[in-house]
Write a protein that holds these residues in place. Structure first.
Motif, mmCIF file in Angstrom:
data_model
loop_
_atom_site.group_PDB
_atom_site.id
_atom_site.type_symbol
_atom_site.label_atom_id
_atom_site.label_comp_id
_atom_site.label_asym_id
_atom_site.label_seq_id
_atom_site.Cartn_x
_atom_site.Cartn_y
_atom_site.Cartn_z
ATOM 1 N N ARG A 1 -10.124 -3.955 10.398
ATOM 2 C CA ARG A 1 -11.439 -3.899 11.031
ATOM 3 C C ARG A 1 -11.453 -2.910 12.195
ATOM 4 O O ARG A 1 -12.446 -2.204 12.398
ATOM 5 C CB ARG A 1 -11.856 -5.280 11.521
ATOM 6 C CG ARG A 1 -12.265 -6.223 10.406
ATOM 7 C CD ARG A 1 -12.767 -7.540 10.950
ATOM 8 N NE ARG A 1 -13.182 -8.410 9.876
ATOM 9 C CZ ARG A 1 -14.387 -8.392 9.323
ATOM 10 N NH1 ARG A 1 -15.303 -7.541 9.747
ATOM 11 N NH2 ARG A 1 -14.689 -9.235 8.346
ATOM 12 N N LEU A 2 -10.361 -2.843 12.949
ATOM 13 C CA LEU A 2 -10.317 -1.904 14.074
ATOM 14 C C LEU A 2 -10.403 -0.470 13.580
ATOM 15 O O LEU A 2 -11.102 0.367 14.173
ATOM 16 C CB LEU A 2 -9.035 -2.124 14.885
ATOM 17 C CG LEU A 2 -8.958 -3.427 15.675
ATOM 18 C CD1 LEU A 2 -7.588 -3.568 16.336
ATOM 19 C CD2 LEU A 2 -10.069 -3.498 16.722
ATOM 20 N N PHE A 3 -9.689 -0.156 12.483
ATOM 21 C CA PHE A 3 -9.735 1.194 11.930
ATOM 22 C C PHE A 3 -11.142 1.525 11.432
ATOM 23 O O PHE A 3 -11.655 2.620 11.678
ATOM 24 C CB PHE A 3 -8.726 1.343 10.786
ATOM 25 C CG PHE A 3 -8.631 2.737 10.240
ATOM 26 C CD1 PHE A 3 -7.676 3.624 10.723
ATOM 27 C CD2 PHE A 3 -9.502 3.176 9.243
ATOM 28 C CE1 PHE A 3 -7.588 4.908 10.216
ATOM 29 C CE2 PHE A 3 -9.422 4.463 8.736
ATOM 30 C CZ PHE A 3 -8.461 5.325 9.227
ATOM 31 N N LEU A 4 -11.770 0.596 10.746
ATOM 32 C CA LEU A 4 -13.116 0.831 10.243
ATOM 33 C C LEU A 4 -14.117 0.978 11.384
ATOM 34 O O LEU A 4 -15.015 1.819 11.332
ATOM 35 C CB LEU A 4 -13.532 -0.295 9.307
ATOM 36 C CG LEU A 4 -12.779 -0.357 7.983
ATOM 37 C CD1 LEU A 4 -13.190 -1.599 7.194
ATOM 38 C CD2 LEU A 4 -13.004 0.893 7.150
ATOM 39 N N ASN A 5 -13.968 0.171 12.430
ATOM 40 C CA ASN A 5 -14.843 0.310 13.595
ATOM 41 C C ASN A 5 -14.740 1.717 14.180
ATOM 42 O O ASN A 5 -15.749 2.350 14.519
ATOM 43 C CB ASN A 5 -14.482 -0.721 14.661
ATOM 44 C CG ASN A 5 -14.892 -2.127 14.278
ATOM 45 O OD1 ASN A 5 -15.750 -2.325 13.414
ATOM 46 N ND2 ASN A 5 -14.280 -3.117 14.900
ATOM 47 N N THR A 7 -13.625 4.449 12.560
ATOM 48 C CA THR A 7 -14.138 5.391 11.563
ATOM 49 C C THR A 7 -15.653 5.468 11.601
ATOM 50 O O THR A 7 -16.241 6.550 11.451
ATOM 51 C CB THR A 7 -13.683 4.964 10.155
ATOM 52 O OG1 THR A 7 -12.252 4.963 10.111
ATOM 53 C CG2 THR A 7 -14.217 5.911 9.092
ATOM 54 N N PHE A 8 -16.302 4.345 11.822
ATOM 55 C CA PHE A 8 -17.763 4.299 11.842
ATOM 56 C C PHE A 8 -18.331 4.474 13.255
ATOM 57 O O PHE A 8 -19.506 4.175 13.490
ATOM 58 C CB PHE A 8 -18.251 2.971 11.250
ATOM 59 C CG PHE A 8 -17.769 2.699 9.850
ATOM 60 C CD1 PHE A 8 -17.587 3.730 8.939
ATOM 61 C CD2 PHE A 8 -17.485 1.398 9.441
ATOM 62 C CE1 PHE A 8 -17.139 3.483 7.644
ATOM 63 C CE2 PHE A 8 -17.041 1.136 8.150
ATOM 64 C CZ PHE A 8 -16.864 2.183 7.255
ATOM 65 N N ASN A 9 -17.500 4.952 14.180
ATOM 66 C CA ASN A 9 -17.941 5.206 15.564
ATOM 67 C C ASN A 9 -18.574 3.975 16.204
ATOM 68 O O ASN A 9 -19.565 4.062 16.931
ATOM 69 C CB ASN A 9 -18.917 6.390 15.609
ATOM 70 C CG ASN A 9 -18.253 7.693 15.224
ATOM 71 O OD1 ASN A 9 -17.128 7.980 15.654
ATOM 72 N ND2 ASN A 9 -18.912 8.476 14.398
ATOM 73 N N ASN A 10 -17.979 2.816 15.902
ATOM 74 C CA ASN A 10 -18.425 1.533 16.463
ATOM 75 C C ASN A 10 -19.860 1.167 16.113
ATOM 76 O O ASN A 10 -20.496 0.360 16.806
ATOM 77 C CB ASN A 10 -18.222 1.522 17.985
ATOM 78 C CG ASN A 10 -16.748 1.515 18.352
ATOM 79 O OD1 ASN A 10 -15.959 0.755 17.793
ATOM 80 N ND2 ASN A 10 -16.375 2.380 19.285
#
Length: 213
Positions: A1-5, A7-10
């Motif tokens: 989830r941290l990586f995806l956050n 990647t999606f600029n939070n």
């Protein structure tokens, strides 16, 4: 989830069992918000603007409103498909049109998780995890977070167990370098076999190709 956050600029995002369910939920959400009705349409435009559009897209939209292949007075959303990971050439213009009309721009990056400079202009972004990674399930809508209660009671598209399982399987595959370069190498091989004039898409080092067409 941290990586995806990261990647999606939070930006907020929601997991779905399939990207198709995410598209359905997003369009139905826009209807529930009063942004679109069954008498309006979503303009679907693609990298090549060929007649082909996957039924995973059209059937998901048509459960709520109409699909159009052209911009008209009834258009209430723009759905831009970066076909097979290759960037839509007019995405900046589409952003301008969306702003002028005060309608949402949706970018479909189903095959282009690691393609550079796509998925950055849309109000909402669609990803298909099973098209990009060796996982059985998963789609993501960026730009809106739906709770599991909303997904279950309002849209019937929740699957908490698939979310937990799929996200746990993603971590070895999320860094782009080796995977994307292998895809480009495969693409260059097919180009050498069939010829550079026989593909719809010229390959660049910024593209994460999902297919040779």
């Amino acid at each position: 989830r941290l990586f995806l956050n990261k990647t999606f600029n939070n930006r907020p995002w929601t997991f779905f069992p399939r990207a198709m369910y995410g598209i359905f939920t997003l369009i139905r959400f826009l209807k529930n918000e009063g942004a679109i009705s069954e008498h309006d349409n979503v303009w679907v435009t693609t990298t090549t603007d060929s007649p082909y559009v996957s039924s995973c897209v059209t059937s998901a939209i048509e459960q709520t409103t109409n699909v159009s292949r052209e911009l008209n007075e009834q258009t209430r959303a723009i759905f831009a498909i970066h076909e097979f990971g290759f960037a839509h050439p007019n995405i900046q213009e589409l952003r301008h049109i969306a702003d002028e009309r005060s309608i949402p721009l949706i970018e479909d990056c189903a095959y282009g998780f690691h393609t550079q400079n796509i998925g950055t202009l849309g109000d909402y972004v669609v990803y298909s995890l099973s098209k990009e990674f060796p996982v059985q399930f998963g789609g993501i809508i960026v730009g809106k977070h739906f709770t599991h209660e909303e997904l279950w009671h309002t849209y019937q598209t929740s699957d908490h167990n698939k979310e937990r399982y799929t996200l746990s399987m993603l971590s070895p595959w999320l860094t782009p370098t080796e995977q994307s370069e292998k895809r480009r190498a495969n693409y260059r091989y097919y180009t050498s076999v069939f010829g550079s004039t026989r593909t719809y898409f010229p390959l660049s080092d910024s593209t994460d190709p999902g297919a040779f067409v």
